[in-house]
Scaffold this motif. Structure first.
Motif, PDB file in Angstrom:
ATOM      1  N   THR A 179     -14.938  24.271  -4.491  1.00 52.23           N
ATOM      2  CA  THR A 179     -16.265  23.997  -3.966  1.00 52.23           C
ATOM      3  C   THR A 179     -16.168  24.162  -2.449  1.00 52.23           C
ATOM      4  O   THR A 179     -15.100  24.439  -1.922  1.00 52.23           O
ATOM      5  CB  THR A 179     -16.758  22.581  -4.359  1.00 52.23           C
ATOM      6  N   THR A 183     -12.207  18.671 -12.085  1.00 49.67           N
ATOM      7  CA  THR A 183     -13.254  19.135 -13.005  1.00 49.67           C
ATOM      8  C   THR A 183     -13.626  17.992 -13.941  1.00 49.67           C
ATOM      9  O   THR A 183     -12.842  17.061 -14.156  1.00 49.67           O
ATOM     10  CB  THR A 183     -12.787  20.341 -13.840  1.00 49.67           C
ATOM     11  N   SER A 184     -14.800  18.079 -14.498  1.00 52.94           N
ATOM     12  CA  SER A 184     -15.262  17.032 -15.412  1.00 52.94           C
ATOM     13  C   SER A 184     -14.453  17.048 -16.714  1.00 52.94           C
ATOM     14  O   SER A 184     -14.400  16.063 -17.421  1.00 52.94           O
ATOM     15  CB  SER A 184     -16.747  17.205 -15.718  1.00 52.94           C
ATOM     16  N   ARG A 192     -12.189  19.965  -6.167  1.00 56.08           N
ATOM     17  CA  ARG A 192     -12.531  18.663  -6.755  1.00 56.08           C
ATOM     18  C   ARG A 192     -12.115  18.681  -8.226  1.00 56.08           C
ATOM     19  O   ARG A 192     -12.113  19.738  -8.858  1.00 56.08           O
ATOM     20  CB  ARG A 192     -14.021  18.362  -6.600  1.00 56.08           C
ATOM     21  N   SER A 225     -11.253  17.159 -16.788  1.00 59.19           N
ATOM     22  CA  SER A 225      -9.911  16.616 -16.521  1.00 59.19           C
ATOM     23  C   SER A 225      -9.689  15.299 -17.203  1.00 59.19           C
ATOM     24  O   SER A 225     -10.511  14.479 -17.317  1.00 59.19           O
ATOM     25  CB  SER A 225      -9.718  16.428 -15.024  1.00 59.19           C
ATOM     26  N   VAL A 241      -8.714  21.369 -11.356  1.00 60.44           N
ATOM     27  CA  VAL A 241      -9.660  21.269 -10.239  1.00 60.44           C
ATOM     28  C   VAL A 241     -10.505  22.532 -10.180  1.00 60.44           C
ATOM     29  O   VAL A 241     -10.158  23.555 -10.774  1.00 60.44           O
ATOM     30  CB  VAL A 241      -8.938  21.061  -8.887  1.00 60.44           C
ATOM     31  N   GLU A 242     -11.619  22.441  -9.466  1.00 62.29           N
ATOM     32  CA  GLU A 242     -12.477  23.603  -9.252  1.00 62.29           C
ATOM     33  C   GLU A 242     -12.778  23.732  -7.771  1.00 62.29           C
ATOM     34  O   GLU A 242     -12.791  22.742  -7.038  1.00 62.29           O
ATOM     35  CB  GLU A 242     -13.765  23.489 -10.060  1.00 62.29           C
TER      36      GLU A 242
END
Length: 72
Positions: A54, A69-70, A67, A72, A51-52
């Motif tokens: 935000t 991460t892309s 959220r 993942s 996750v990152e």
């Protein structure tokens, strides 16, 4: 993410307006574990998923959330 729960019922405003939502214990690289909301579809988050950080604006305040991460 270390652990996840999806909240499907909550009678307290403003949480009832966000149903369903995910809450997770997130392990940071710095060695700290945080309890935080996870943005996005709560039915797709998984333990171990990256996750990152935000921010979500609420009542003029920046609230930290995570959220997936892309990658993942």
């Amino acid at each position: 993410m270390y652990a996840i729960t999806v909240i499907r019922q909550n009678g307290a405003p403003p949480f009832n307006e966000r149903l369903p939502y995910a809450v997770a214990l997130v392990d940071l690289d710095e060695g700290v574990r945080l309890l935080a909301n996870i943005e996005g579809d709560p039915d797709t988050v998984k333990i171990g998923q990256a996750v990152e950080l935000t921010f979500r604006e609420e009542d003029g305040l920046a609230v930290p959330v995570f959220r997936p991460t892309s990658a993942s």
